[in-house]
Scaffold this motif. Structure first.
Motif, PDB file in Angstrom:
ATOM      1  N   ILE A  24       0.867  -1.170   0.000  1.00 26.13           N
ATOM      2  CA  ILE A  24       0.000   0.000   0.000  1.00 26.13           C
ATOM      3  C   ILE A  24       0.907   1.224   0.000  1.00 26.13           C
ATOM      4  N   ASN A  25       0.580   2.209  -0.823  1.00 28.09           N
ATOM      5  CA  ASN A  25       1.364   3.429  -0.886  1.00 28.09           C
ATOM      6  C   ASN A  25       1.308   4.133   0.473  1.00 28.09           C
ATOM      7  N   VAL A  26       2.461   4.452   1.018  1.00 25.13           N
ATOM      8  CA  VAL A  26       2.539   5.087   2.344  1.00 25.13           C
ATOM      9  C   VAL A  26       1.781   6.414   2.363  1.00 25.13           C
ATOM     10  N   GLN A  27       1.884   7.182   1.296  1.00 27.78           N
ATOM     11  CA  GLN A  27       1.173   8.459   1.242  1.00 27.78           C
ATOM     12  C   GLN A  27      -0.333   8.236   1.359  1.00 27.78           C
ATOM     13  N   GLU A  28      -0.816   7.169   0.735  1.00 26.00           N
ATOM     14  CA  GLU A  28      -2.235   6.831   0.811  1.00 26.00           C
ATOM     15  C   GLU A  28      -2.637   6.505   2.256  1.00 26.00           C
ATOM     16  N   ILE A  29      -1.763   5.810   2.962  1.00 20.27           N
ATOM     17  CA  ILE A  29      -2.024   5.489   4.369  1.00 20.27           C
ATOM     18  C   ILE A  29      -2.113   6.780   5.186  1.00 20.27           C
ATOM     19  N   LEU A  30      -1.162   7.671   4.966  1.00 24.60           N
ATOM     20  CA  LEU A  30      -1.110   8.920   5.734  1.00 24.60           C
ATOM     21  C   LEU A  30      -2.297   9.831   5.455  1.00 24.60           C
TER      22      LEU A  30
END
Length: 66
Positions: A24-30
């Motif tokens: 999962i893209n970290v930016q998406e998580i944030l």
């Protein structure tokens, strides 16, 4: 950490996109609404990856154009 449980067991339910490799893209998580409520930071994610005794998490850097 509650965020780890949310990501591991409910990522798709909260709208996170999981790629074919399970990442999962970290930016998406944030930026995810559920996780911003928990005030998840990049440092929290790094700590979860590093401290997971079963090594269920990994961070990989994407190379542009690949």
């Amino acid at each position: 950490m509650a965020a780890v449980s949310v990501i591991r067991h409910g990522a798709e339910k909260i709208g996170l996109n999981i790629d074919a490799g399970g990442f999962i893209n970290v930016q998406e998580i944030l930026e995810c609404g559920e996780l911003t409520k928990l005030k998840v930071s990049f440092e929290d994610i790094l700590l979860a990856v590093k401290s997971n005794d079963k090594q269920r998490f990994e961070i990989k850097q994407l190379v542009k154009g690949s």
